[in-house]
Write an enzyme that holds these catalytic residues in place. Sequence first.
Site, PDB file in Angstrom:
ATOM      1  CG  ASP A 253     -39.904  37.054  62.320  1.00  0.00           C
ATOM      2  OD1 ASP A 253     -39.963  36.063  61.565  1.00  0.00           O
ATOM      3  OD2 ASP A 253     -40.052  36.984  63.550  1.00  0.00           O
TER       4      ASP A 253
ATOM      5  CE  LYS B 149     -49.456  45.680  56.884  1.00  0.00           C
ATOM      6  NZ  LYS B 149     -50.296  44.918  57.769  1.00  0.00           N
TER       7      LYS B 149
ATOM      8  CE1 TYR C 207     -39.391  33.923  55.827  1.00  0.00           C
ATOM      9  CE2 TYR C 207     -37.488  34.587  54.527  1.00  0.00           C
ATOM     10  CZ  TYR C 207     -38.761  34.829  54.993  1.00  0.00           C
ATOM     11  OH  TYR C 207     -39.415  35.973  54.605  1.00  0.00           O
TER      12      TYR C 207
HETATM   13  C1  SAM Z   1     -38.363  34.152  59.204  1.00  0.00           C
HETATM   14  S1  SAM Z   1     -37.925  33.046  60.463  1.00  0.00           S
HETATM   15  C2  SAM Z   1     -36.375  32.362  59.891  1.00  0.00           C
HETATM   16  C3  SAM Z   1     -35.983  31.107  60.610  1.00  0.00           C
HETATM   17  C4  SAM Z   1     -34.650  30.477  60.191  1.00  0.00           C
HETATM   18  N1  SAM Z   1     -33.531  31.321  60.586  1.00  0.00           N
HETATM   19  C5  SAM Z   1     -34.600  30.200  58.709  1.00  0.00           C
HETATM   20  O1  SAM Z   1     -33.821  30.872  58.005  1.00  0.00           O
HETATM   21  O2  SAM Z   1     -35.352  29.313  58.257  1.00  0.00           O
HETATM   22  C6  SAM Z   1     -37.381  34.133  61.793  1.00  0.00           C
HETATM   23  C7  SAM Z   1     -37.281  33.437  63.124  1.00  0.00           C
HETATM   24  O3  SAM Z   1     -36.798  34.354  64.111  1.00  0.00           O
HETATM   25  C8  SAM Z   1     -37.434  34.053  65.333  1.00  0.00           C
HETATM   26  N2  SAM Z   1     -37.378  35.231  66.231  1.00  0.00           N
HETATM   27  C9  SAM Z   1     -38.105  36.363  66.125  1.00  0.00           C
HETATM   28  N3  SAM Z   1     -37.809  37.196  67.146  1.00  0.00           N
HETATM   29  C10 SAM Z   1     -36.894  36.558  67.921  1.00  0.00           C
HETATM   30  C11 SAM Z   1     -36.235  36.889  69.145  1.00  0.00           C
HETATM   31  N4  SAM Z   1     -36.477  38.053  69.778  1.00  0.00           N
HETATM   32  N5  SAM Z   1     -35.355  36.012  69.653  1.00  0.00           N
HETATM   33  C12 SAM Z   1     -35.098  34.837  69.028  1.00  0.00           C
HETATM   34  N6  SAM Z   1     -35.708  34.469  67.866  1.00  0.00           N
HETATM   35  C13 SAM Z   1     -36.591  35.314  67.327  1.00  0.00           C
HETATM   36  C14 SAM Z   1     -38.855  33.687  64.914  1.00  0.00           C
HETATM   37  O4  SAM Z   1     -39.553  32.946  65.916  1.00  0.00           O
HETATM   38  C15 SAM Z   1     -38.625  32.903  63.634  1.00  0.00           C
HETATM   39  O5  SAM Z   1     -38.503  31.524  63.863  1.00  0.00           O
END
Ligand code: SAM
Length: 236
Positions: free
Chosen positions: A141, A145, A216
């Site tokens: 993610d 910001k 993504y």
């Molecule tokens: C922008 S998405 C990218 C998903 C995937 N890796 C892709 O490239 O399509 C980031 C993912 O990280 C997960 N995520 C965020 N914080 C996390 C955490 N503390 N532990 C495991 N996953 C997490 C989110 O739920 C989200 O699905």
Amino acid sequence: MSTQPPERPRRNFYGRFKGKTLKPSQKTYLSEDLAALSPGAVDWDSNPDRTPIDLDALFGGKPVWLEVGFGGGEHLVHQAQRNPDIGIIGAEPFINGVAMLLGKIRRAKVSNLAVHPGDVRDLFDVLPDASISRAFLLYPDPWPKKRHHRRRFVTPEHLEPLARVLKPGAIFRVATDIPDYVRQTLEEVPRAGFEWLAEGPEDWRKPWDDWISTRYEQKALREGRTPHYLTFRRNG
Ligand SMILES: C[S@@+](CC[C@H](N)C(=O)[O-])C[C@H]1O[C@@H](n2cnc3c(N)ncnc32)[C@H](O)[C@@H]1O
């Protein structure tokens, strides 16, 4: 002398746990398949002492890889299929993503996978020191910001436990389309005990040889952003 169980840390999670309504087939995957794919007692309620999980029992002594935030699971399943002699654990709190992964696992018929449907920080607690041979952080993610940069994965709160569970010499791959995320990654990851392995621009512009583009990344490409592929090695 009695030893007290560790105190449960307060962990804020800023992402999403749930999105649109699950399809009936996805509800079936969650109720029928998820429990059998558990890596062990990860949650605090089932493991308040944070006893390390037994990875040898889980994967029969195979080397173990970890993917943080696997999204829809395409990369996780791809790596499991390519590497039958590896066990791979994926962590993802977004239940719609977990359900998508379970559908892919059924279709691919892979059995060298385990799934933690939650925050990877809870998984780090119960992974033994120096137990993971490779880790993937693919399009984390972005938190664009400035006041939210401390929520990013590439902060000591996440990188220190990651460094602890990785074996010396383990590879850590990070993909991101956000230039400021590249900056923070190149600042923070070496500080946590890693070496960036790039020798020239090709090393971060070209995807890894065994790469499969994630959902993504496809979105980032459609929107005109440039992927960066960063490879680190755990010191030691
Ligand atoms: C922008 S998405 C990218 C998903 C995937 N890796 C892709 O490239 O399509 C980031 C993912 O990280 C997960 N995520 C965020 N914080 C996390 C955490 N503390 N532990 C495991 N996953 C997490 C989110 O739920 C989200 O699905």
